[in-house]
Design a protein around this motif. Structure first.
Motif, PDB file in Angstrom:
ATOM      1  N   ASP A 168      52.697  48.490  84.960  1.00  0.00           N
ATOM      2  CA  ASP A 168      53.315  47.157  84.893  1.00  0.00           C
ATOM      3  C   ASP A 168      53.461  46.599  86.312  1.00  0.00           C
ATOM      4  OD1 ASP A 168      53.543  47.854  82.271  1.00  0.00           O
ATOM      5  OD2 ASP A 168      55.734  48.084  82.298  1.00  0.00           O
ATOM      6  N   VAL A 169      53.061  45.352  86.494  1.00  0.00           N
ATOM      7  CA  VAL A 169      53.200  44.736  87.822  1.00  0.00           C
ATOM      8  C   VAL A 169      53.629  43.281  87.674  1.00  0.00           C
ATOM      9  CG1 VAL A 169      51.544  46.181  89.078  1.00  0.00           C
ATOM     10  CG2 VAL A 169      50.726  44.173  87.813  1.00  0.00           C
ATOM     11  N   PRO A 170      54.278  42.730  88.697  1.00  0.00           N
ATOM     12  CA  PRO A 170      54.628  41.309  88.645  1.00  0.00           C
ATOM     13  C   PRO A 170      53.364  40.463  88.497  1.00  0.00           C
ATOM     14  CG  PRO A 170      55.726  42.386  90.486  1.00  0.00           C
ATOM     15  CD  PRO A 170      54.734  43.364  89.935  1.00  0.00           C
ATOM     16  N   MET A 171      53.480  39.421  87.689  1.00  0.00           N
ATOM     17  CA  MET A 171      52.308  38.596  87.428  1.00  0.00           C
ATOM     18  C   MET A 171      52.570  37.188  87.962  1.00  0.00           C
ATOM     19  SD  MET A 171      50.227  38.637  83.903  1.00  0.00           S
ATOM     20  CE  MET A 171      51.036  37.370  82.956  1.00  0.00           C
ATOM     21  N   VAL A 172      51.761  36.768  88.910  1.00  0.00           N
ATOM     22  CA  VAL A 172      51.886  35.436  89.501  1.00  0.00           C
ATOM     23  C   VAL A 172      50.597  34.695  89.174  1.00  0.00           C
ATOM     24  CG1 VAL A 172      52.390  34.145  91.611  1.00  0.00           C
ATOM     25  CG2 VAL A 172      53.094  36.537  91.414  1.00  0.00           C
ATOM     26  N   THR A 173      50.733  33.521  88.587  1.00  0.00           N
ATOM     27  CA  THR A 173      49.520  32.810  88.184  1.00  0.00           C
ATOM     28  C   THR A 173      49.434  31.410  88.787  1.00  0.00           C
ATOM     29  OG1 THR A 173      50.646  32.041  86.198  1.00  0.00           O
ATOM     30  CG2 THR A 173      49.340  34.040  85.990  1.00  0.00           C
ATOM     31  N   GLU A 174      50.444  31.041  89.573  1.00  0.00           N
ATOM     32  CA  GLU A 174      50.405  29.715  90.190  1.00  0.00           C
ATOM     33  C   GLU A 174      50.768  29.827  91.667  1.00  0.00           C
ATOM     34  OE1 GLU A 174      52.619  26.713  88.166  1.00  0.00           O
ATOM     35  OE2 GLU A 174      50.955  26.458  86.757  1.00  0.00           O
ATOM     36  N   PRO A 175      50.276  28.880  92.446  1.00  0.00           N
ATOM     37  CA  PRO A 175      50.622  28.933  93.870  1.00  0.00           C
ATOM     38  C   PRO A 175      52.113  28.712  94.093  1.00  0.00           C
ATOM     39  CG  PRO A 175      49.205  27.036  93.413  1.00  0.00           C
ATOM     40  CD  PRO A 175      49.357  27.778  92.129  1.00  0.00           C
ATOM     41  N   LEU A 176      52.633  29.337  95.111  1.00  0.00           N
ATOM     42  CA  LEU A 176      54.047  29.176  95.446  1.00  0.00           C
ATOM     43  C   LEU A 176      54.239  27.967  96.357  1.00  0.00           C
ATOM     44  CD1 LEU A 176      54.724  31.987  94.315  1.00  0.00           C
ATOM     45  CD2 LEU A 176      55.951  32.420  96.421  1.00  0.00           C
ATOM     46  N   THR A 177      55.305  27.236  96.148  1.00  0.00           N
ATOM     47  CA  THR A 177      55.613  26.141  97.072  1.00  0.00           C
ATOM     48  C   THR A 177      56.832  26.485  97.912  1.00  0.00           C
ATOM     49  OG1 THR A 177      56.899  25.110  95.323  1.00  0.00           O
ATOM     50  CG2 THR A 177      54.633  24.346  95.633  1.00  0.00           C
ATOM     51  N   GLU A 178      57.555  27.496  97.530  1.00  0.00           N
ATOM     52  CA  GLU A 178      58.711  27.914  98.313  1.00  0.00           C
ATOM     53  C   GLU A 178      58.908  29.422  98.144  1.00  0.00           C
ATOM     54  OE1 GLU A 178      61.999  26.693  94.928  1.00  0.00           O
ATOM     55  OE2 GLU A 178      61.809  25.513  96.771  1.00  0.00           O
ATOM     56  N   PRO A 179      59.723  30.007  99.030  1.00  0.00           N
ATOM     57  CA  PRO A 179      59.925  31.459  98.967  1.00  0.00           C
ATOM     58  C   PRO A 179      60.459  31.893  97.596  1.00  0.00           C
ATOM     59  CG  PRO A 179      60.890  30.559 100.966  1.00  0.00           C
ATOM     60  CD  PRO A 179      60.453  29.398 100.145  1.00  0.00           C
ATOM     61  N   LYS A 180      60.048  33.057  97.169  1.00  0.00           N
ATOM     62  CA  LYS A 180      60.503  33.591  95.884  1.00  0.00           C
ATOM     63  C   LYS A 180      60.765  35.078  96.064  1.00  0.00           C
ATOM     64  CE  LYS A 180      58.622  34.164  91.160  1.00  0.00           C
ATOM     65  NZ  LYS A 180      59.785  33.959  90.298  1.00  0.00           N
ATOM     66  N   THR A 181      61.926  35.511  95.603  1.00  0.00           N
ATOM     67  CA  THR A 181      62.284  36.924  95.783  1.00  0.00           C
ATOM     68  C   THR A 181      62.912  37.494  94.519  1.00  0.00           C
ATOM     69  OG1 THR A 181      64.350  36.142  96.761  1.00  0.00           O
ATOM     70  CG2 THR A 181      62.655  36.843  98.289  1.00  0.00           C
ATOM     71  N   ASP A 182      62.480  36.988  93.363  1.00  0.00           N
ATOM     72  CA  ASP A 182      63.057  37.513  92.112  1.00  0.00           C
ATOM     73  C   ASP A 182      61.969  37.906  91.127  1.00  0.00           C
ATOM     74  OD1 ASP A 182      62.155  35.004  91.637  1.00  0.00           O
ATOM     75  OD2 ASP A 182      63.917  34.322  90.511  1.00  0.00           O
ATOM     76  N   PHE A 183      61.000  38.633  91.638  1.00  0.00           N
ATOM     77  CA  PHE A 183      59.911  39.070  90.763  1.00  0.00           C
ATOM     78  C   PHE A 183      60.339  40.247  89.901  1.00  0.00           C
ATOM     79  CE2 PHE A 183      57.845  37.118  94.437  1.00  0.00           C
ATOM     80  CZ  PHE A 183      56.975  36.244  93.821  1.00  0.00           C
ATOM     81  N   THR A 184      59.791  40.295  88.707  1.00  0.00           N
ATOM     82  CA  THR A 184      59.985  41.473  87.860  1.00  0.00           C
ATOM     83  C   THR A 184      58.614  41.910  87.354  1.00  0.00           C
ATOM     84  OG1 THR A 184      60.330  40.042  85.958  1.00  0.00           O
ATOM     85  CG2 THR A 184      62.303  40.836  87.078  1.00  0.00           C
ATOM     86  N   ARG A 185      58.552  43.105  86.865  1.00  0.00           N
ATOM     87  CA  ARG A 185      57.262  43.638  86.431  1.00  0.00           C
ATOM     88  C   ARG A 185      56.913  43.118  85.042  1.00  0.00           C
ATOM     89  NH1 ARG A 185      57.314  49.976  88.099  1.00  0.00           N
ATOM     90  NH2 ARG A 185      55.164  49.803  87.347  1.00  0.00           N
ATOM     91  N   ALA A 186      55.718  42.571  84.925  1.00  0.00           N
ATOM     92  CA  ALA A 186      55.227  42.149  83.608  1.00  0.00           C
ATOM     93  C   ALA A 186      54.590  43.356  82.944  1.00  0.00           C
ATOM     94  CB  ALA A 186      54.195  41.041  83.778  1.00  0.00           C
ATOM     95  N   SER A 187      54.552  43.353  81.635  1.00  0.00           N
ATOM     96  CA  SER A 187      53.995  44.511  80.953  1.00  0.00           C
ATOM     97  C   SER A 187      52.498  44.567  81.184  1.00  0.00           C
ATOM     98  CB  SER A 187      54.275  44.417  79.449  1.00  0.00           C
ATOM     99  OG  SER A 187      53.433  43.442  78.886  1.00  0.00           O
ATOM    100  N   ALA A 188      51.979  45.783  81.187  1.00  0.00           N
ATOM    101  CA  ALA A 188      50.549  45.963  81.435  1.00  0.00           C
ATOM    102  C   ALA A 188      49.731  45.190  80.413  1.00  0.00           C
ATOM    103  CB  ALA A 188      50.208  47.449  81.400  1.00  0.00           C
ATOM    104  N   SER A 189      50.223  45.100  79.183  1.00  0.00           N
ATOM    105  CA  SER A 189      49.425  44.407  78.171  1.00  0.00           C
ATOM    106  C   SER A 189      49.327  42.914  78.473  1.00  0.00           C
ATOM    107  CB  SER A 189      49.985  44.658  76.767  1.00  0.00           C
ATOM    108  OG  SER A 189      51.304  44.150  76.703  1.00  0.00           O
ATOM    109  N   ASP A 190      50.432  42.333  79.004  1.00  0.00           N
ATOM    110  CA  ASP A 190      50.354  40.919  79.407  1.00  0.00           C
ATOM    111  C   ASP A 190      49.361  40.731  80.551  1.00  0.00           C
ATOM    112  OD1 ASP A 190      52.186  40.313  77.530  1.00  0.00           O
ATOM    113  OD2 ASP A 190      53.875  40.003  78.921  1.00  0.00           O
ATOM    114  N   VAL A 191      49.400  41.662  81.500  1.00  0.00           N
ATOM    115  CA  VAL A 191      48.491  41.563  82.637  1.00  0.00           C
ATOM    116  C   VAL A 191      47.045  41.719  82.160  1.00  0.00           C
ATOM    117  CG1 VAL A 191      47.892  42.478  84.913  1.00  0.00           C
ATOM    118  CG2 VAL A 191      50.274  42.462  84.158  1.00  0.00           C
ATOM    119  N   ASN A 192      46.851  42.674  81.251  1.00  0.00           N
ATOM    120  CA  ASN A 192      45.503  42.865  80.707  1.00  0.00           C
ATOM    121  C   ASN A 192      45.000  41.605  80.016  1.00  0.00           C
ATOM    122  OD1 ASN A 192      45.109  45.477  81.606  1.00  0.00           O
ATOM    123  ND2 ASN A 192      46.118  46.382  79.809  1.00  0.00           N
ATOM    124  N   ALA A 193      45.887  40.945  79.298  1.00  0.00           N
ATOM    125  CA  ALA A 193      45.484  39.721  78.592  1.00  0.00           C
ATOM    126  C   ALA A 193      45.026  38.665  79.585  1.00  0.00           C
ATOM    127  CB  ALA A 193      46.647  39.203  77.751  1.00  0.00           C
TER     128      ALA A 193
END
Lengths: 560, 1101
Positions: A168-193
């Motif tokens: 499981d890893v954090p999933m980022v799909t859009e560019p950041l416009t400001e700092p972000k420090t609250d990532f959580t791990r997405a499930s592997a199945s979501d990442v696989n999708a």
């Protein structure tokens, strides 16, 4: 008096005027303009998109060319089933990957690889976002889709590595416009999708290999990557379908004959790894994805670093008296890794071209042109025994030791061989990276067919490769997962990310223990795989990331 | 008043204000007398006729009831151009009277006021002197004494007051410094002059008394540059420290930072390198920011300095002032938070008349102060054997490499330290011509410095030229320039000192033809010949062209009003060119050139106004200024040359070429106002405010910041209740509070940008973009709020004097380059986050321990300490371990494992660090989980020193002078790269004092040769405290009697030793300097600490 006063007034007034002129419009005077870097707004046209795409290749290559540190490439090979660590040769970032007790949450290599992948993802996200939101009028929808597909390919490639090595890893799909420090791990199945959908989009929108510019993303690259992802996610039928599409595309064929410049000794298989013959345009019909690399001494910007592959895989024979570096010996190596005895002595059958002296170098001959070596030049260098040669005259003796086999005379693959007489130290290795080729497509399809119980089909695919290599063919009864993994080693050793293959197929622990050994050899001069435990299949989430991600918790993988 | 005027003060007639307010112990009777007499004798003849008329003709309009005479005198001053002078002890001005002076002349009023008393008056020009009728000034009968008074340079001093002690009888020196006075043998003559120490000389049998005046360092009437003007030391409310002038000459230093290191409380200079031409880093009162620049702001001759400190020739410097507290620095707004250094260069002196030619020069030799000798050949061999044993490796040969074995068998060794180093030398020549008339004054100087380093190939040359001119055009207009040019030359390929330390003793530098062997340890290619760099062509120049001009208007219609326009244009040019060829193991040859151009203009409008009314004195200063900086760089590289013949002169001859340009710029607009108010020189108030706009702040902000401050001062010694306490010469209490800013971020930090990168496709590199910078459009300045309490004191006729100050600063909205999770795709972003605090103490003490006619011993001491603390980072009170920032801790801490020793054989590792081997580093298991993990790291200490200090002892006997300067830094921890050579230890040479654990010696400090496998990133932090004998200077002033024969005004000979000895526990070359390990940083800065012994002379014609 009045006249004098007028003078003062004039002076003061003119001075104030001067200042007022200069700073008249305070706002514009303080406006800032970035002069020497591109901002997103300046890149919304075809040239901007093109540059963004090239940026992806640039960053993608940085892992292959990194010298930070010099051993780091070994993290994907050591501690698996194919390589050992000659004592003292891979004690940098790679070491925890064979000495597992030292693989901890502060591991440098894991941290560097993680950051490398997310930077690739961010740049891909920006290109995907820009393609979806472009107001450029010099591109049509197809062109925009092609750029999006190219970025999607890289994003999927990066997430595939992340989910394979970390789960499981954090999933980022859009560019950041400001700092972000609250990532959580997405499930592997979501990442696989996401990976599968990105790759499907890439397959649909990337040009085929002939339409694509050389070394740029093509449809077959996306298919091959997709096939691997389908295998990892246990969808063998879909994997087979993608492989078949590549094999039947008519665009690729296995290299069975020598090609290009054949003035030097070699064979068909080794020709593919020769500088100047690696690319599709240079006659390599098997090439699906070959990432170009140029010697920066000749082409400014030709590389993003100083690739260490030759130094990591090649042997330090230059440390032996009477031997000197040359082209046919592959230049200067440091033996940061050494092929293990399973690969060297148990893996290949007779006559297997993939084990020829042009691909795996085993026997040295004294070649130093200096006069003092006249007496020995041309003689074979003894292997594994202490030997003393009399050099004659005042030249004294030349001694070869059994221990020299640890790294100085260790057999090594020539797939990364490269020699530039202008630069004998060879801090960098200047040759292309073969990242995907048709040989592997057959192996992926064999795996997909095996998983669907089509053993005949699997054997047929493997025999295509074995025929090319002039090795004995196999029957369907010999096909097991282990056999396929052995065959991958035979075909792809030095090329594939061996750790990824073993993690993907769930075989890392068993094979590392059984084929590589778990205890030091040769009086401790060779280290094998030490202390691997079940949880080591996944990497630790980098402690830095956990620490910096202060507004949410990134759970650590168990065991770390 | 401006910086340019302090020199004028040298011989300036007294201002009305100072005369009127003179009283008490601070401004003694002697002083008052001297002023009075100065005026009498200079003005009497010229103005008395006219004055009398004016006194008669000017009519007053005033009426008082029961008013003190002194108040009435004040009102007369307000209504007329007259000022009064009198001695409180002679004239009773506290007497209350009734007075109706409507339409009366001044003379009439004075007659009325003092009718029936023994007070009389005299009018001299616009000055009126009150004194007792029986004043003995004019009643004397004795022998005639005459002589000449000179300044410290031997220059005649006009205007010096000479008084017979205990009387008001006196005279002043004429234009040639000569005087004549009548006195008896039992009298004592007192010589006094503003800014100079008074001298008392018994007459005895002498009929000729020549006196040399000396500048007074802590004198109350010293005039100090304070930024956009200058002030009397006694009127200053902020924290302004002057660097002792002795540090500015006679020292064999190439950079002013080297000269002032350790000399001034609150100023921390660190020299990271001894490389010729290197400077160092400066900090004033600690660190206020986390990532933004923390260097102080340098102002040179009133203009923001632009360049590197090397550009300032230390010999041209007249004075250096350090502004430390909020009140002093607030006038520099967003550039003040790190403190301000005001540097003033020398200017022409109109009293000099004939040109004064001064030569100041020294030559010296440079050696290594402390040698870290490499291991002997025998130990080198043993080390390899021990390495093999400890790592379980079979040893097949005595040494690892074929060439080493060859040399070993042949018995050939090389002392590589000897090969890479040499005896260095330095010479510095300065010539200046200064002088002037009433209308034009000039100071022109040229200098040449040449330093040859102790490591081969290192050298530094500086050529500079300065021209400072002041011209008085007419009554109301004065113009001037300060222009200089400096060229720094650091040409030349360098020997690689790092490799020099690493080479095997069993290797040789040259082949039989005398050419350098590229890999002396062949086939080992990790360490190439340290001398190869000497074969390369390296050009490294930097040029500073500075032109400042000013115009000053003092309109007669508004007394006290002054307008000044400063305009400055500065061009910094840095030029490098390099060629590395075959001899340097570059088989195709590489030529690289670069040019960096930075231009900067500043325009300042300064309006100042001074007004006295009664005992009130007000100074107002207003500023409106603008600045613009433009930077441009071009760079080009060419590779693959046919041969090395053309060096970098024909780049198109190379096959592969690359180039790049860069550019950016910023602008600044500022307004500032300052009011200084004092009442009776007892109560002082300063109010300032500055508003700055800086272009590099985010587009979402208005880009302006406002920084106010206030300060109070109380000259306790001037109070009447202190009158009788003769032992207290000075006692002043100061308090200040205010805000300053820090804008110190580079341009273009606020926008998200992409770097341009290249990647090859089809044999040609194409350009791509890679997003690597996340911008922050809200980025703004950081604000430091600071308070300061200080006491200035001088006791026992200034035998004991000094300053004690405590301060507290709090910085908020810190410009923080905040590390981001890599998940964002970026490494960091600039943000205004966090709070930080500094609490500190600065102490300066000067004592005159022994003072006799011939022998004098004085001590200057300074001490500074501060405690730095992060109060908050992201507003949530949480630490940021990733960045090593911890709430409540100093900003720079060492966070690592705690080393408790070395694992010995037979010790049980299982409960602490399973897997550890004997000889490994033993870490403390902080959390007791029986293993060493990242959680066992703790804060081991701070990197910055806990306190720093300096002490100078000066001994003078007749014409001999000895000064010993000690400097210290205590309590910092930093990583010591010389304690670990990791996996290279076996294949390179190491320092002779470097030890390692073996099963036999059971060392508990040095790890074994296999321990590096288990370091876990330990950085070997060690205490880098040290005490250094920084310099000793012995000088001799050749007596005037001798010099006069040769028409020489002044001649001083001196010998100086610098960096003489360092007391430290640090292992390595030097605790203060930074050394990089192989593969990291820049080996060119690895350089031994240098000791210089030089001989110099100062001569003035």
């Amino acid at each position: 008096m009045k006249i004098i006063m007028k003078k003062y007034i004039k002076l003061i007034v003119s001075s104030w005027l001067l200042l007022t002129l200069i700073t008249a419009c305070n706002n514009s005077f303080l406006d800032e303009k970035v002069l020497d870097a591109y901002a997103p707004a300046t890149l919304d046209n075809k040239l901007g998109f093109e540059a963004s795409a090239i940026g992806l290749y640039n960053h993608f290559s940085t892992w292959l060319t990194t010298t930070n540190d010099q051993t780091i490439l070994g993290m994907f090979q050591l501690g698996t089933d194919i390589t050992w660590n000659p004592m003292g040769r891979s004690n940098g970032n790679a070491r925890p990957y064979m000495d597992y007790a030292t693989l901890t949450s502060t591991d440098d290599a894991a941290d560097k690889y993680w950051n490398y992948l997310y930077k690739l993802i961010n740049n891909a996200n920006i290109l995907i976002y820009n393609a979806d939101n472009s107001s450029a009028n010099d591109m049509n929808a197809d062109e925009l889709a092609a750029y999006k597909a190219e970025a999607s390919f890289f994003r999927a490639w990066a997430y595939n590595k992340l989910v394979t090595f970390w789960g499981d890893v954090p999933m980022v799909t859009e560019p950041l416009t400001e700092p972000k420090t609250d990532f959580t791990r997405a499930s592997a199945s979501d990442v696989n999708a996401l990976i599968i959908s990105d790759l499907q989009f890439a397959v649909s929108n990337l040009p085929d290999v002939d339409a694509a510019k050389e070394a740029r993303a093509n449809q077959s690259m996306a298919r091959q990557q997709l096939a691997e992802v389908y295998l990892r996610t246990d969808q063998p039928a879909k994997a087979e379908e993608q492989c078949t599409a590549i094999i039947n595309s008519g665009k690729f064929s296995l290299v069975k004959e020598r090609y290009g410049d054949t003035s030097f000794p070699g064979d068909a298989f080794s020709d593919m790894f020769r500088v100047g013959k690696q690319r599709r345009s240079q006659g390599n019909t098997e090439a699906i994805w070959v990432l170009e690399q140029e010697n920066p001494a000749d082409v400014p910007g030709g590389s993003t670093g100083y690739p260490q592959q030759r130094r990591v895989w090649g042997a330090g024979y230059h440390d032996i008296q009477g031997l000197t570096m040359c082209d046919s010996l592959g230049g200067r190596g440091l033996t940061r890794m050494r092929l293990d005895n399973w690969v060297l002595y148990d893996l290949y059958g007779k006559n297997d071209m993939r084990n020829s002296r042009f691909t795996i170098h085993r026997q040295h001959y004294f070649n130093d042109p200096a006069a003092k070596y006249d007496a020995v030049r041309g003689l074979p260098v003894p292997y594994g025994k202490d030997t003393t040669f009399e050099l004659g005259g005042d030249n004294g003796q030349l001694k070869i030791f059994a221990i020299d086999t640890v790294y100085k005379l260790a057999p090594y693959t020539l797939k990364w061989g490269q020699f530039d007489p202008r630069d004998t130290f060879g801090y960098g290795m200047w040759k292309d990276f073969i990242l995907m080729r048709l040989g592997e497509t057959y192996l992926l399809r064999a795996e997909a067919r095996f998983k669907q119980n089509d053993l005949d089909g699997a054997a047929a695919d493997i025999n295509v490769l074995r025929n090319r290599a002039h090795a004995a063919t196999v029957s369907s009864s010999q096909i097991t997962m282990n056999f396929i993994l052995d065959e991958r080693a035979r075909e792809l050793v030095g090329e594939e990310n061996r750790r990824e293959t073993l993690v993907r197929t769930g075989t890392l622990i068993d094979r590392a223990k059984s084929l590589n050994g778990t205890a030091p050899l040769a009086d401790g001069n060779i280290e094998t795989t030490n202390g691997i435990q079940d949880y080591n299949v996944l990497f630790p989430i980098p402690q830095n990331e956990i620490d910096l991600n202060k507004d949410a918790t990134l759970e650590q993988n168990s065991g770390y | 008043m401006t910086v340019f005027e302090i020199h004028k003060l040298y011989c300036k007639t007294m201002k009305k204000k100072r005369l009127y307010s003179c009283r008490g112990n601070l401004c003694t009777k002697k002083f008052w007398l001297s002023m009075k007499l100065t005026l009498i004798f200079t003005l009497l003849a010229t103005f008395s006729v006219y004055a009398g008329t004016y006194a008669q003709s000017t009519k007053l309009n005033m009426k008082f009831q029961d008013q003190q005479i002194k108040e009435i005198l004040g009102e007369i001053e307000n209504q007329t151009q007259f000022s009064f002078m009198y001695d409180n002890n002679q004239v009773d001005v506290n007497r209350k009277v009734n007075l109706d002076a409507q339409g009366k002349s001044v003379a009439e009023v004075l007659d009325e006021l003092f009718a029936g008393t023994n007070t009389t008056y005299k009018v001299i020009d616009r000055h009126i002197m009150l004194f007792k009728k029986d004043d003995p000034t004019y009643t004397y009968q004795n022998q005639t004494i005459s002589g000449t008074v000179t300044d410290s340079n031997g220059e005649p001093m006009p205007g010096v007051t000479v008084v017979v002690k205990g009387t008001t009888r006196g005279t002043i020196t004429d234009v040639s410094g000569n005087y004549t006075i009548d006195a008896s043998g039992s009298d004592i003559l007192v010589f006094s002059f503003i800014g100079m120490a008074s001298q008392e000389i018994p007459v005895g049998e002498q009929s000729t008394i020549n006196v040399q005046m000396k500048e007074e360092a802590v004198g109350v009437d010293e005039v100090v540059v304070v930024g956009y003007g200058s002030q009397k030391r006694s009127d200053i409310t902020g924290s302004v420290t002057s660097v002792p002038k002795e540090r500015l000459g006679k020292l064999p230093v190439t950079n002013l930072m080297h000269a002032i290191e350790g000399s001034t409380a609150g100023l921390n200079v660190t020299q990271n390198s001894s490389v010729p031409g290197s400077s160092g880093t400066m900090q004033i009162r600690g660190i206020n920011s986390i990532n933004a620049n923390t260097s102080p702001f340098i102002v040179l001759d009133g203009i923001p300095f632009f360049g590197q400190t090397n550009d300032i020739n230390p010999n041209d410097i007249e004075s250096i002032e350090i502004l430390k507290d909020a009140s002093a620095v607030a006038i520099y707004g967003t550039r003040g938070a790190n403190g301000v250094i005001l540097i003033t260069t020398k200017r022409g002196n109109k009293s000099a008349g004939a040109p004064k030619i001064t030569y100041n020069g020294h030559v010296g030799v440079e050696t290594m102060e402390h040698k870290l000798k490499p291991m002997s050949p025998e130990r080198f061999v043993q080390k390899y054997a021990d390495y093999n044993t400890q790592n379980g490796l079979a040893q097949t040969s005595v040494l690892p490499n074929a060439s080493e074995i060859e040399n070993y068998n042949a018995g050939i060794t090389t002392d590589w330290l000897d090969e890479t180093t040499q005896l260095g030398n330095i010479q510095d020549h300065n010539l200046s011509i200064s002088g002037g008339t009433d209308h034009v004054q000039y100071y022109v100087s040229g200098s040449y410095l040449d330093e040859k380093g102790v490591v081969k190939g290192y050298q530094y040359k500086r050529t500079s030229f300065r021209s400072n001119i002041d011209a008085k055009i007419n009554d109301y207009l004065k113009v001037g320039t300060s222009a200089f040019f400096t060229n720094n030359n650091k040409d030349g390929g360098h020997a690689n000192f790092l490799n020099g330390m690493a080479m095997s003793p069993y290797s040789v530098p040259r082949d039989e033809n005398g050419n350098y062997i590229i890999y002396p340890m062949a086939p080992e290619q990790l360490f190439s010949n340290p001398l190869l760099g000497l074969t390369t062509d390296q050009l490294n120049r930097s040029l500073n062209l500075t032109g400042n001009g000013y115009a000053e208007v003092t309109p007669g219609f508004a007394k006290g009003l002054k307008y000044r326009l400063n305009a400055s244009y500065i061009m910094n040019i840095a030029r490098t060119a390099s060629y590395t060829g075959r001899a340097d193991n570059d088989q195709s040859g590489t030529a690289t050139v670069s040019n960096d151009n930075t231009s900067n203009w500043v325009i300042e409008n300064i309006l100042s106004y001074t007004k006295d009314f009664g005992k009130n004195h007000i100074d107002f200063t207003g500023l409106y200024s603008a600045q613009k900086v433009d930077y441009f760089r071009n760079w080009a590289q060419s590779k693959s040359f046919i041969n090395d013949a053309l060096s970098y002169y024909k780049m198109s001859a190379g096959v592969s070429q690359a180039n790049d340009t860069r550019g950016n710029g910023y602008t600044l607009v500022s307004q500032m106002g300052r009011i200084n108010y004092s009442y009776d020189s007892r109560y002082l108030l300063t109010l300032t405010a500055r508003r700055d706009g800086y272009s590099a702040f985010g587009a979402n902000t208005n880009k302006y910041g406002l920084f106010p401050s206030m300060a109070l001062g109380w000259n306790i010694a001037n109070e009447s209740f202190m009158q009788g306490m003769d032992q207290v010469n000075q006692l002043k209490l100061r308090f200040s509070y205010g805000q300053t800013g820090n804008q110190a971020i580079d341009p273009n930090q606020t926008e998200t940008t992409a770097a341009t990168v290249q990647y090859p496709f089809g044999g040609t590199a194409l350009t791509g973009v890679l997003y690597n910078t996340l911008g922050n459009v809200n980025l703004n300045w950081e604000t430091t709020t600071a308070s300061n309490v200080g006491v200035d004191f001088g006791f026992f006729n200034f035998r004991v004097a000094g300053t004690v100050e405590v301060y507290k600063t709090k910085t908020k909205d810190i410009l923080l380059k905040r590390n981001l999770p890599g998940i964002t795709g970026y490494q960091n972003v600039w943000a205004n986050l966090g709070k930080m605090q500094n609490v500190g103490l600065d102490v300066t003490l000067k004592t005159v321990n022994i003072s006799t006619d011939d022998f004098k011993w004085s001590t200057d001491l300074n001490f500074s300490t501060y405690k730095n603390k992060i109060l908050d980072l992201y507003g949530d009170g949480k630490d940021d371990i990733g960045n090593r920032w911890f709430i409540g801790q100093p900003i720079h801490v060492v966070y690592n494992y705690e080393k408790t020793g070395i694992w010995q054989e037979g010790e049980d590792v299982s409960q602490t660090d399973p897997g550890a081997q004997p000889g490994d580093l033993k870490y403390k298991d902080q959390n007791g989980d029986h293993q060493i993990t990242a959680d066992d790291r703790v804060i081991l200490g701070q990197s910055d020193p806990k306190w720093i200090g300096g002490m100078t002892n000066t001994f003078s006997y007749k014409n001999f002078n000895l000064s010993i300067f000690l400097q210290t830094s205590q309590g910092g921890l930093k990583s010591n790269r010389d304690l670990t050579y990791a996996d290279e230890a076996w294949r390179r040479n190491l320092p002779a004092d470097w030890h390692y654990w073996t099963p036999e010696n059971k060392d508990n400090y040095w790890p074994g040769l296999a321990a590096y496998k288990n370091y876990r990133g330990y950085s070997f932090p060690e205490d880098w405290s040290y005490l250094r004998i920084k310099d000793i200077t012995f000088s001799y002033n050749v007596p005037k009697a001798v010099l006069n024969q040769y028409k020489i005004d002044d001649l001083t000979l001196y010998v100086t030793g610098r960096n003489l000895y360092t007391f430290t526990k640090w292992f390595g070359w030097d605790p203060e300097m930074n050394y990089d390990s192989r593969g990291s940083g820049d080996w060119t800065n690895n350089y031994p600490p240098v000791r210089t012994i030089s001989f110099g002379l100062n001569i003035t014609l």
